[in-house]
Design a protein around this motif. Structure first.
Motif, short mmCIF file in Angstrom:
data_model
loop_
_atom_site.label_atom_id
_atom_site.label_comp_id
_atom_site.label_asym_id
_atom_site.label_seq_id
_atom_site.Cartn_x
_atom_site.Cartn_y
_atom_site.Cartn_z
N THR A 290 0.83 -1.20 0.00
CA THR A 290 0.00 0.00 0.00
C THR A 290 0.87 1.26 0.00
OG1 THR A 290 -1.68 -1.21 1.25
CG2 THR A 290 -1.88 1.17 1.22
N PHE A 291 1.93 1.22 0.77
CA PHE A 291 2.86 2.36 0.83
C PHE A 291 3.52 2.60 -0.53
CE2 PHE A 291 7.35 3.67 1.75
CZ PHE A 291 7.07 4.98 2.09
N ILE A 292 3.96 1.53 -1.19
CA ILE A 292 4.63 1.67 -2.49
C ILE A 292 3.68 2.27 -3.52
CG2 ILE A 292 5.53 0.32 -4.43
CD1 ILE A 292 6.82 -1.55 -2.41
N VAL A 293 2.43 1.80 -3.53
CA VAL A 293 1.48 2.24 -4.55
C VAL A 293 1.09 3.70 -4.36
CG1 VAL A 293 -0.85 1.88 -5.44
CG2 VAL A 293 0.57 -0.08 -4.88
N ARG A 294 1.03 4.17 -3.12
CA ARG A 294 0.38 5.46 -2.84
C ARG A 294 1.32 6.56 -2.36
NH1 ARG A 294 -4.93 4.05 -3.11
NH2 ARG A 294 -5.22 1.80 -3.05
N SER A 295 2.61 6.27 -2.29
CA SER A 295 3.53 7.28 -1.77
C SER A 295 4.29 8.02 -2.85
CB SER A 295 4.54 6.61 -0.83
OG SER A 295 5.35 5.70 -1.57
N GLY A 296 4.29 7.48 -4.09
CA GLY A 296 5.11 8.07 -5.13
C GLY A 296 6.58 7.72 -4.96
N LEU A 297 6.87 6.79 -4.05
CA LEU A 297 8.24 6.40 -3.76
C LEU A 297 8.90 5.74 -4.96
CD1 LEU A 297 10.11 6.39 -1.22
CD2 LEU A 297 9.43 4.02 -0.89
N LEU A 298 8.14 4.86 -5.63
CA LEU A 298 8.64 4.16 -6.80
C LEU A 298 7.70 4.41 -7.97
CD1 LEU A 298 9.61 0.76 -5.13
CD2 LEU A 298 11.18 2.54 -5.89
N THR A 299 8.25 4.52 -9.15
CA THR A 299 7.46 4.79 -10.34
C THR A 299 6.91 3.48 -10.90
OG1 THR A 299 8.83 6.68 -10.84
CG2 THR A 299 7.48 5.81 -12.63
N SER A 300 5.62 3.49 -11.25
CA SER A 300 4.99 2.29 -11.79
C SER A 300 3.76 2.69 -12.59
CB SER A 300 4.59 1.34 -10.65
OG SER A 300 3.71 0.34 -11.12
N VAL A 301 3.44 1.89 -13.61
CA VAL A 301 2.20 2.14 -14.36
C VAL A 301 0.98 1.87 -13.50
CG1 VAL A 301 3.27 1.60 -16.57
CG2 VAL A 301 2.18 -0.23 -15.28
N HIS A 302 1.16 1.17 -12.37
CA HIS A 302 0.05 0.81 -11.50
C HIS A 302 -0.19 1.83 -10.39
CE1 HIS A 302 1.70 -2.90 -13.18
NE2 HIS A 302 0.52 -3.46 -13.02
N ALA A 303 0.73 2.77 -10.20
CA ALA A 303 0.67 3.63 -9.02
C ALA A 303 -0.58 4.50 -9.04
CB ALA A 303 1.92 4.50 -8.95
N PHE A 304 -1.22 4.66 -7.86
CA PHE A 304 -2.43 5.45 -7.73
C PHE A 304 -2.13 6.91 -7.40
CE2 PHE A 304 -5.10 1.57 -6.95
CZ PHE A 304 -6.03 1.86 -7.92
N ALA A 305 -1.07 7.15 -6.68
CA ALA A 305 -0.84 8.51 -6.19
C ALA A 305 0.65 8.82 -6.16
CB ALA A 305 -1.43 8.66 -4.79
N ASN A 306 0.94 10.11 -6.16
CA ASN A 306 2.33 10.57 -6.09
C ASN A 306 2.39 11.72 -5.09
OD1 ASN A 306 5.00 11.00 -6.56
ND2 ASN A 306 4.73 12.00 -8.54
N ASP A 307 2.12 11.38 -3.84
CA ASP A 307 1.97 12.40 -2.81
C ASP A 307 2.80 11.99 -1.59
OD1 ASP A 307 1.20 14.14 -0.83
OD2 ASP A 307 -0.91 14.15 -1.42
N PRO A 308 3.94 12.63 -1.35
CA PRO A 308 4.78 12.25 -0.21
C PRO A 308 4.07 12.38 1.13
CG PRO A 308 6.00 13.64 -1.75
CD PRO A 308 4.56 13.65 -2.20
N GLU A 309 3.17 13.37 1.29
CA GLU A 309 2.48 13.54 2.57
C GLU A 309 1.61 12.33 2.88
OE1 GLU A 309 0.38 17.19 2.76
OE2 GLU A 309 2.15 18.45 2.47
N ARG A 310 0.89 11.85 1.86
CA ARG A 310 0.09 10.64 2.07
C ARG A 310 1.00 9.46 2.35
NH1 ARG A 310 -4.02 11.40 -3.07
NH2 ARG A 310 -5.46 12.87 -2.11
N GLY A 311 2.13 9.41 1.65
CA GLY A 311 3.08 8.32 1.87
C GLY A 311 3.59 8.29 3.29
N VAL A 312 3.85 9.46 3.89
CA VAL A 312 4.32 9.53 5.27
C VAL A 312 3.25 9.01 6.22
CG1 VAL A 312 4.97 11.10 7.13
CG2 VAL A 312 5.97 11.38 4.86
N PHE A 313 1.98 9.33 5.95
CA PHE A 313 0.88 8.86 6.80
C PHE A 313 0.81 7.33 6.77
CE2 PHE A 313 -3.13 10.68 8.71
CZ PHE A 313 -3.58 9.47 9.24
N ILE A 314 0.89 6.76 5.56
CA ILE A 314 0.84 5.29 5.44
C ILE A 314 2.08 4.67 6.08
CG2 ILE A 314 0.81 3.36 3.82
CD1 ILE A 314 -0.80 5.09 1.94
N LEU A 315 3.23 5.33 5.94
CA LEU A 315 4.45 4.82 6.57
C LEU A 315 4.29 4.79 8.09
CD1 LEU A 315 7.35 3.87 6.16
CD2 LEU A 315 8.08 6.25 6.29
#
Length: 654
Positions: A290-315
């Motif tokens: 979930t963190f990988i898909v929604r943090s923008g940490l890694l680039t992917s054709v599957h990624a839903f979001a590119n938001d570091p703030e949301r990524g920090v919350f999930i982390l």
């Protein structure tokens, strides 16, 4: 009005989740029946309120309510109804609401079907499950609210990502989430057992069906995603070791290990601490995904979001729950002493080997997925870890697993004899070697990948059949097969499904043929014994796209066997093109045709692939999931486990 009701229901579900996370936990600690009794109705109310919120969001998408920001960003009035509905979870906010809906569904099901659990354990399981829900409700409401309004609604929306406007992607996320999120209930059972200080055979039997269901759903979800990538992206592959593909594969490996480990707890009351650890890691890796898909940490054709703030919350959620559970495990693992002992040569030992191979292979995938990020952060180097690394590092573990699986399944509990198991498997071994030899003779001059894959696949399938036949006794009374527990059938079917998938992967990888050329209309060309003729290319208009569709007639030995229509679609609103491959599906091979761009001389780029055994990959996934379903329907999982035994008193929490 409906939107406001949905938003209100979501807020109310958050408040109910807070109550459920606190009151039953205190009640279990103090042995207050009234407080513990809050858990069951709260779990039901939490699910119903979340379902109301999700239904309101679906309604907004179906009716094209462009006052909602999420609908504007992911829908369009001209979009087909199916994709209006699936657009609900084809975005970050909606998919998180689906995530929480499934989380509360599993919590409610644990309340509905867990009446035979000891009251304190049930209360703690539901409280832990609700604490996870609290975290994700907070994440949605404070960072990703799907009901956020726009002050000035536009006339129409921006459309859904065209890659997601496909039946495969319509059903892939729900099944994947059912697997991902289903592992949360296994996590809750593990944490509740650590708090209680007791794990026994009954606990293993309670946690096993939840693991089975999660693993089966994950299998279907991964299979659907692989099939979608195969026919939709136009690359012609079934697996690309994309970071988000890996994010779903790692929990699948841990769930498979947990499933086999829970069997040992149920049968022998051994491997208790290891099973608890696997339950924590399985859900922990779901959170990592979930963190990988929604943090923008890694680039992917599957990624839903590119938001570091949301990524920090999930982390933070990941650290609190996984870190907290591991800390509790370190403090209480000493109470999980194993009762059963077993020999080095036994089914238990084979299951331990199975667990080690699955867990280590999952960590290998994790290292390969995250290493580029580590290299960039700490060594200031940009690295790319692709299929060559994963193929080299991951494949050996699967080869060893495939070799030992039939032998382990034939072993006796506690103390076994390897010679007896191998003797029973001699016909399966001979058949596997014969098929591998035949393939080697037919493909002279090629790599060993094909013969080795055929050997392993045939060995697993034949081994599963041998395992079933061995249950008929020395008299070979086939009627006994119909009296076997469904879990035995499920085990054999799932192992056979894995073998079929291995056959498909080996066949497609080893014997695929590819042809790329510029073809003029009316021109014929030959690929792998097939004669293909590009007879026409025309422009068509779909509901919300413009299509360039080719017509390719396929002949073999002068006889027409198929007419194929590859497409390139352009979605004007989204401003994105997609490739729609034309595939002639057959039992032993697929013929795969993709049309490319027009050339200056009037020709068209045409890519043609011949893909042996491609369908076997997804057929194997379906068979594996069917095996999980058969095991799940076993009568032993439906009968009240607590009815025949008096539960031991749990160790009071300190």
């Amino acid at each position: 009005m409906i939107t406001e009701l949905g938003h209100f229901a979501l807020i109310l579900a958050f408040l109910v989740a807070i109550v459920q996370a606190v009151v039953p936990l205190v009640g279990a600690h103090k042995r207050w029946p009234g407080w513990m009794a809050v858990a069951e109705p709260a779990a039901t109310a939490q699910f119903l309120l979340t379902a109301t919120a999700f239904a309101a969001l679906v309604h907004a998408f179906v009716t094209s309510d462009f006052s909602l920001a999420v609908v504007v960003s992911n829908s369009h009035s001209a979009k087909p109804l199916l994709y209006k509905i699936t657009g609900t979870w084809g975005n970050h906010e909606g998919s998180m609401l689906l995530w929480v809906l499934i989380l509360t569904l599993f919590g409610a099901m644990a309340a509905w079907f867990g009446t035979n659990l000891p009251p304190t354990l049930r209360s703690r399981v539901l409280a832990v499950q609700s604490s996870i829900a609290v975290a994700f409700f907070a994440f949605i409401l404070f960072t990703s609210n799907p009901f956020a309004r726009l002050a000035t609604p536009p006339f129409d929306g921006q459309d859904l990502n065209p890659l997601l406007q496909d039946p495969g992607l319509a059903f892939h996320p729900p099944f994947l989430y059912l697997g991902y999120v289903g592992l949360s209930i296994c996590f809750s059972f593990a944490v509740a057992a650590l708090i209680e200080g007791r794990v026994d055979a009954a606990w293993g039997r309670w946690v096993r069906p939840w693991t089975l269901a999660s693993w089966a759903f994950l299998t279907i979800g991964i299979g659907l995603g692989s099939w979608w990538a195969y026919y939709e992206l136009g690359w012609g592959g079934f697996w690309f070791w994309d970071p988000v593909e890996n994010a779903s594969f790692m929990p699948w490996l841990f769930a498979a290990a947990l499933l086999h480990s829970a069997i040992v707890v149920e049968k022998r009351e051994a491997l208790k601490a290891w099973t608890i650890l696997l339950a924590i890691l399985a859900f922990g890796f779901s959170l990592i995904g979930t963190f990988i898909v929604r943090s923008g940490l890694l680039t992917s054709v599957h990624a839903f979001a590119n938001d570091p703030e949301r990524g920090v919350f999930i982390l933070m959620i990941l650290v609190v729950f996984t870190g907290g559970a591991l800390t509790l495990f370190a403090a209480r693992a000493g109470a999980m002493q194993a009762k059963g002992v077993f020999g080095v040569v036994s089914r238990e030992s084979a299951l331990v080997a199975n667990n080690i191979l699955l867990a280590v292979s999952s960590f290998v995938v994790f290292v390969g997925t995250m290493w580029p990020l580590v290299a960039e952060m700490f060594f200031d180097r940009k690295l790319s870890v692709g299929p060559p690394f994963f193929d080299m590092a991951f494949t050996p573990f699967m080869l060893i697993l495939g070799l030992i699986l039939p032998v382990g399944a034939m072993m006796s509990w506690k103390r076994g004899r390897a010679g007896r198991a191998l003797k029973s498997l001699v016909p399966a071994l001979v058949l596997a070697f014969a098929l591998a030899g035949l393939v080697w003779a037919m493909q002279t001059g090629r790599s060993m990948l094909g013969p080795v894959g055929v050997f392993l696949g045939a060995w697993l399938v034949a081994g599963a059949v041998t395992d079933l036949i061995s249950r008929t006794g020395k008299s070979r009374d086939l009627k006994r097969l119909f009296r076997l527990p469904r879990a035995e059938w499920g085990k054999a079917v799932a192992h056979a499904g894995l073998g079929i998938t291995m056959l498909g992967v080996a066949g497609l990888t080893a014997w695929q043929q590819e042809d790329i050329r510029v073809a003029n209309i009316g021109e014929s060309f030959e690929v792998g014994g097939f004669e293909l003729t590009l007879t026409d290319v025309e422009r068509l208009r779909g509901p919300n796209y413009i299509s360039t569709m080719g017509e390719v007639v396929v002949r073999r030995n002068g006889e027409q066997i198929a007419t194929m229509h590859p497409e390139k679609r352009n979605y004007p609103v989204a401003g994105m093109p997609t490739t729609e491959a034309a595939i002639d599906y057959r039992f032993l091979r697929d013929l795969y045709v993709v049309i490319g761009d027009a050339q200056n001389d009037g020709g068209w780029v045409v890519r043609t692939y011949i893909k042996p055994l491609a369908n076997w990959i997804w057929a194997g996934c379906i068979i594996m999931a069917l095996g999980g379903g058969l095991s799940l329907s076993d009568r032993r999982f439906r009968v009240a486990t607590g009815a025949s035994r008096t539960p031991a008193q749990p160790v009071p929490a300190e």
